[in-house]
Design a protein around this motif. Sequence first.
Motif, PDB file in Angstrom:
ATOM      1  N   GLU A 125       8.250  50.563  83.832  1.00 65.47           N
ATOM      2  CA  GLU A 125       9.094  51.020  85.088  1.00 65.47           C
ATOM      3  C   GLU A 125       9.474  49.806  86.134  1.00 65.47           C
ATOM      4  OE1 GLU A 125       7.019  54.129  87.182  1.00 65.47           O
ATOM      5  OE2 GLU A 125       7.031  55.573  85.556  1.00 65.47           O
ATOM      6  N   MET A 126       8.609  49.120  86.165  1.00 69.79           N
ATOM      7  CA  MET A 126       8.862  47.713  87.103  1.00 69.79           C
ATOM      8  C   MET A 126       9.765  46.679  86.564  1.00 69.79           C
ATOM      9  SD  MET A 126       5.307  46.425  88.632  1.00 69.79           S
ATOM     10  CE  MET A 126       4.530  45.939  87.143  1.00 69.79           C
ATOM     11  N   TRP A 127       9.456  46.464  85.148  1.00 65.75           N
ATOM     12  CA  TRP A 127      10.419  45.502  84.606  1.00 65.75           C
ATOM     13  C   TRP A 127      11.314  45.843  83.631  1.00 65.75           C
ATOM     14  CZ3 TRP A 127       5.083  43.155  84.462  1.00 65.75           C
ATOM     15  CH2 TRP A 127       4.563  42.590  85.649  1.00 65.75           C
ATOM     16  N   GLY A 128      11.356  47.197  83.043  1.00 63.66           N
ATOM     17  CA  GLY A 128      12.035  47.671  82.067  1.00 63.66           C
ATOM     18  C   GLY A 128      11.960  47.119  80.495  1.00 63.66           C
ATOM     19  N   VAL A 129      10.775  46.678  80.339  1.00 67.10           N
ATOM     20  CA  VAL A 129      10.240  45.792  79.169  1.00 67.10           C
ATOM     21  C   VAL A 129      10.234  46.713  78.256  1.00 67.10           C
ATOM     22  CG1 VAL A 129       9.562  43.857  80.298  1.00 67.10           C
ATOM     23  CG2 VAL A 129       7.857  45.864  79.674  1.00 67.10           C
ATOM     24  N   ARG A 130      10.386  46.430  76.852  1.00 68.22           N
ATOM     25  CA  ARG A 130      10.197  47.235  75.828  1.00 68.22           C
ATOM     26  C   ARG A 130       9.115  46.748  74.886  1.00 68.22           C
ATOM     27  NH1 ARG A 130      15.191  49.808  74.131  1.00 68.22           N
ATOM     28  NH2 ARG A 130      16.845  49.502  75.741  1.00 68.22           N
ATOM     29  N   GLU A 131       8.615  45.707  75.326  1.00 73.97           N
ATOM     30  CA  GLU A 131       7.137  45.306  74.450  1.00 73.97           C
ATOM     31  C   GLU A 131       6.274  44.771  75.374  1.00 73.97           C
ATOM     32  OE1 GLU A 131       8.756  43.701  70.025  1.00 73.97           O
ATOM     33  OE2 GLU A 131       8.397  42.225  71.946  1.00 73.97           O
ATOM     34  N   MET A 132       5.022  44.973  74.954  1.00 74.80           N
ATOM     35  CA  MET A 132       3.702  44.430  75.600  1.00 74.80           C
ATOM     36  C   MET A 132       3.191  43.423  74.601  1.00 74.80           C
ATOM     37  SD  MET A 132       2.049  44.757  78.567  1.00 74.80           S
ATOM     38  CE  MET A 132       1.734  46.535  79.341  1.00 74.80           C
ATOM     39  N   HIS A 133       2.858  42.281  75.244  1.00 70.97           N
ATOM     40  CA  HIS A 133       2.316  41.352  74.316  1.00 70.97           C
ATOM     41  C   HIS A 133       0.780  40.728  74.873  1.00 70.97           C
ATOM     42  CE1 HIS A 133       6.264  39.347  72.568  1.00 70.97           C
ATOM     43  NE2 HIS A 133       6.129  40.530  72.629  1.00 70.97           N
ATOM     44  N   MET A 134      -0.064  40.549  74.113  1.00 69.68           N
ATOM     45  CA  MET A 134      -1.334  39.921  74.512  1.00 69.68           C
ATOM     46  C   MET A 134      -1.948  39.053  73.508  1.00 69.68           C
ATOM     47  SD  MET A 134      -4.083  43.098  73.347  1.00 69.68           S
ATOM     48  CE  MET A 134      -3.253  44.421  74.316  1.00 69.68           C
ATOM     49  N   THR A 135      -2.997  38.276  73.645  1.00 67.10           N
ATOM     50  CA  THR A 135      -3.537  37.421  72.860  1.00 67.10           C
ATOM     51  C   THR A 135      -5.069  37.701  72.925  1.00 67.10           C
ATOM     52  OG1 THR A 135      -3.839  35.502  74.376  1.00 67.10           O
ATOM     53  CG2 THR A 135      -1.958  35.522  72.954  1.00 67.10           C
ATOM     54  N   VAL A 136      -5.552  37.989  71.732  1.00 72.25           N
ATOM     55  CA  VAL A 136      -6.960  38.033  71.596  1.00 72.25           C
ATOM     56  C   VAL A 136      -7.712  37.212  70.512  1.00 72.25           C
ATOM     57  CG1 VAL A 136      -8.577  40.081  70.602  1.00 72.25           C
ATOM     58  CG2 VAL A 136      -6.428  40.780  71.773  1.00 72.25           C
ATOM     59  N   ILE A 137      -8.930  36.556  70.940  1.00 69.68           N
ATOM     60  CA  ILE A 137      -9.445  35.895  70.068  1.00 69.68           C
ATOM     61  C   ILE A 137      -9.583  36.350  68.585  1.00 69.68           C
ATOM     62  CG2 ILE A 137     -11.693  34.738  69.532  1.00 69.68           C
ATOM     63  CD1 ILE A 137     -12.113  34.470  72.575  1.00 69.68           C
ATOM     64  N   SER A 138      -9.024  35.863  67.603  1.00 70.03           N
ATOM     65  CA  SER A 138      -8.950  36.632  66.262  1.00 70.03           C
ATOM     66  C   SER A 138     -10.261  36.884  65.588  1.00 70.03           C
ATOM     67  CB  SER A 138      -8.367  35.541  65.456  1.00 70.03           C
ATOM     68  OG  SER A 138      -8.923  34.636  65.008  1.00 70.03           O
ATOM     69  N   VAL A 139     -11.451  36.469  65.872  1.00 70.09           N
ATOM     70  CA  VAL A 139     -12.676  36.899  65.336  1.00 70.09           C
ATOM     71  C   VAL A 139     -13.238  38.282  65.888  1.00 70.09           C
ATOM     72  CG1 VAL A 139     -13.406  34.512  64.662  1.00 70.09           C
ATOM     73  CG2 VAL A 139     -14.039  35.211  66.684  1.00 70.09           C
ATOM     74  N   ARG A 140     -12.718  38.557  67.021  1.00 69.30           N
ATOM     75  CA  ARG A 140     -13.097  39.867  67.644  1.00 69.30           C
ATOM     76  C   ARG A 140     -12.478  40.944  66.905  1.00 69.30           C
ATOM     77  NH1 ARG A 140     -14.360  40.237  72.640  1.00 69.30           N
ATOM     78  NH2 ARG A 140     -15.223  42.035  71.865  1.00 69.30           N
ATOM     79  N   GLU A 141     -12.866  40.993  65.767  1.00 69.21           N
ATOM     80  CA  GLU A 141     -12.107  42.279  64.790  1.00 69.21           C
ATOM     81  C   GLU A 141     -12.331  43.644  65.573  1.00 69.21           C
ATOM     82  OE1 GLU A 141     -10.385  41.966  62.316  1.00 69.21           O
ATOM     83  OE2 GLU A 141     -10.502  39.971  62.020  1.00 69.21           O
ATOM     84  N   ASP A 142     -13.694  43.958  66.151  1.00 66.14           N
ATOM     85  CA  ASP A 142     -13.904  45.128  67.113  1.00 66.14           C
ATOM     86  C   ASP A 142     -12.670  45.442  68.029  1.00 66.14           C
ATOM     87  OD1 ASP A 142     -15.119  43.259  68.338  1.00 66.14           O
ATOM     88  OD2 ASP A 142     -16.723  44.612  69.277  1.00 66.14           O
ATOM     89  N   LEU A 143     -12.540  44.433  68.926  1.00 64.99           N
ATOM     90  CA  LEU A 143     -11.441  44.493  70.038  1.00 64.99           C
ATOM     91  C   LEU A 143     -10.236  44.694  69.319  1.00 64.99           C
ATOM     92  CD1 LEU A 143     -11.187  44.515  73.005  1.00 64.99           C
ATOM     93  CD2 LEU A 143     -11.191  42.063  72.696  1.00 64.99           C
TER      94      LEU A 143
END
Length: 186
Positions: A125-143
């Motif tokens: 709604e705020m920015w009209g974006v079509r994607e959300m990105h994030m970075t996660v520590i790759s060994v955090r398989e459960d997360l």
Amino acid sequence: MDSVTDTAPTPDAALTFRDATDADVDELVALIESAYRGDASRAGWTTEADILEGQRTDPQGVREVVKSPDSRLLTVERGGRIVACCQLEHRGAYAYFGMFAVSPALQGAGLGKKIIAEAERQAREMWGVREMHMTVISVREDLIAWYERRGYRRTGKTTPFPYGDERFGIPQRDDLEFELLVKELP
């Protein structure tokens, strides 16, 4: 005990979402630290205590997010107490989701699902974006699996962990890196 983790607000209390202010910085730092580092974090499932020691963030880092014109630190209250937060940052065609923390005493009860859905709605709604990105520590398989159940997909794109920069913690293993996760927003 700090005010973030000593007693949980009633589970049926409504959530209030608002932008963080300078007055919230110390409480937000305590919340983020309690969700990821040290013995207090072990009460929840998002702990990084086995892979990282030291700090997760500091007042300066949180204040930078609060003050940034392209960023919001969405603060979540229940029963008048801060119980969660997340960063939303406008990066052109997408929004970046980060600094996500839920009080360990409230983890596992569906609060995170509600918060991430609200964050996605607000970014659209705020920015009209079509994607959300994030970075996660790759060994955090459960997360990562939790995010995949929310519709995020692994991209295989990684960036190195900032070894040697204690602002991000003190690694307890030598194979840490961040993986980019992406979700298309309807």
